[in-house]
Design an enzyme around this catalytic site. Sequence first.
Site, short mmCIF file in Angstrom:
data_model
loop_
_atom_site.label_atom_id
_atom_site.label_comp_id
_atom_site.label_asym_id
_atom_site.label_seq_id
_atom_site.Cartn_x
_atom_site.Cartn_y
_atom_site.Cartn_z
N SER A 1 -9.66 1.59 2.70
CA SER A 1 -8.82 2.35 1.80
C SER A 1 -7.73 1.53 1.10
CB SER A 1 -8.17 3.49 2.58
OG SER A 1 -7.29 2.99 3.58
N SER B 1 -9.67 -0.69 6.94
CA SER B 1 -9.12 -0.56 5.59
C SER B 1 -8.40 -1.77 5.03
CB SER B 1 -8.18 0.64 5.51
OG SER B 1 -8.96 1.80 5.35
N LYS C 1 0.85 -1.20 0.00
CA LYS C 1 0.00 0.00 0.00
C LYS C 1 0.88 1.25 0.00
CE LYS C 1 -3.94 1.98 2.55
NZ LYS C 1 -4.82 1.81 3.74
N1 GLN Z 1 -13.04 3.78 6.11
C1 GLN Z 1 -12.45 4.22 7.34
C2 GLN Z 1 -12.09 5.69 7.22
O1 GLN Z 1 -12.39 6.24 6.23
C3 GLN Z 1 -11.26 3.41 7.69
C4 GLN Z 1 -10.06 3.78 6.92
C5 GLN Z 1 -8.85 3.02 7.34
O2 GLN Z 1 -8.94 2.00 8.02
N2 GLN Z 1 -7.70 3.54 6.95
O3 GLN Z 1 -11.55 6.28 8.10
#
Ligand code: GLN
Length: 492
Positions: free
Chosen positions: A153, A177, A78
């Site tokens: 994400s 994410s 990532k």
């Molecule tokens: N979808 C969640 C957010 O937008 C989690 C994102 C993540 O785990 N980086 O914060």
Amino acid sequence: MAGTPDTAGALRAAFVEGATTATAICEAVLARITAQNGDLGAMLAVDESAVLRRAAALDGLADRRLAGPLAAVPVAVKDNLCTAGLTTTAGSRALASFVPPYSATAVERLERAGAIIVGKTNCDEFGMGSSSEHSAFGPVRNPWDHTRTPGGSSGGSAAAVAAGLVPVALGSDTGGSVRQPAALCGCVGVRPTYGRVSRHGLVAFASSLDQVGPLTMTVRDAAVMLGAIAGPDALDATTAAAAVPDWEAALGGGVRGCRIGFPAHLLERGVDAEVAGAVTAAVKILASQGAEVRGIALAHADLAVPVYYMVATAEASSNLARYDGVRYGHRHAGADGLREMYERSRSEAFGAEVTRRIILGTFVLSAGYYDAYYVKAQEARARIAAGYLSALAEVDLIALPTSPNAAFPLGERLQDPVAMYLSDVFTVGASLAGVPALSMPCGLTSGGLPVGLQLIGRPFDEATLFRAAGAYERETGFWRVRPSGAHRGSGA
Ligand code: GLN
């Protein structure tokens, strides 16, 4: 077996036995990326010559058995994890040309285990999002249906694995994410216990929640990947001293006698009927394998999303203060004075969602609202965590859906942040509690989209997660069901 995808385990074995070379493995990976990434948008930086140099070095080893548990395994990382010499953008214009001078501990440990970092994966900007549409470098598409999101994400990592570009990838999980994109792409994804994996070199979003975790096709590959990256690190004081067990060895243990709590009441509202059906069926399968399933209630589960979006945005607003255009990152050229330089640099650097989070986080931390929002959110976080821990005192694991729905259409939630945030309703709880959680495929909807089963465990008891997940995977074999068009492997 022809048509069986090449797992990391299969590739390593073929390399060690001399049936293939690291160079051949990498050439195939690079060819697939070239052929498919234009459609998928899963990968960002790929340094082909560096990949092939690394492969040649592995091929030149005198004894391949000593090359490590991930020998010759290509890994996508990532783009919020630092990779020395390879652009690391975190999906943001702020870091569009940032080349880190060092690698994240998790990346270094993968390389020490013999893995080959093939490139970086697209993601929501700074990890903020649930659809991988909030990237400055374009959206990622779901390999199962290119009109839908892969989740976020870590959507680029999940899509790269699901499409068979690479067998395994690294993601990060702040509020879901790793798990949510794993669910929407039919992969296995693990969020380790907070403190299990070093955050050194992970671009910080919300430091009390951020963890690095693997995305893979199989539970075994996830256990091996996590084993390679876990453990204390002098460069991250929040890593725990806890010993790292042999999770691969735990896989065969079976679920007999394992107590699984199923809070079925949480599936009654706001959950797609096919997702609820698939997860309920998965829990029945675990019961038929000898698990002792019981109904449980999870206290304060309804507070998890609002509390997460206060704690995470507060920490994000503080962490992102460093992108001021002074030492590194985007700087507006030709500003009239320091203040204008800050304002313009930051306005140009951040996308709409990141800007929203900075504003929200600054608001909940501001003098007039600190007690009403931030302090209250911290108190509620403690209660949510206590709710998980008291449930986990009665049972060994909690089963839930990972996401309330299968992959949703691109664009569907872009104008509706609350709808986007509700994608995380089942994942943010484990994050706030700091407990480990795993998502794995548990079937397809009638529309042919993957559904994710989430298992949540006690702090530092990833072993029980892997044991139950391994048993369920052996029984169902859902991982073998791949999206059409996905690379299905050489059967090596
Ligand atoms: N979808 C969640 C957010 O937008 C989690 C994102 C993540 O785990 N980086 O914060």
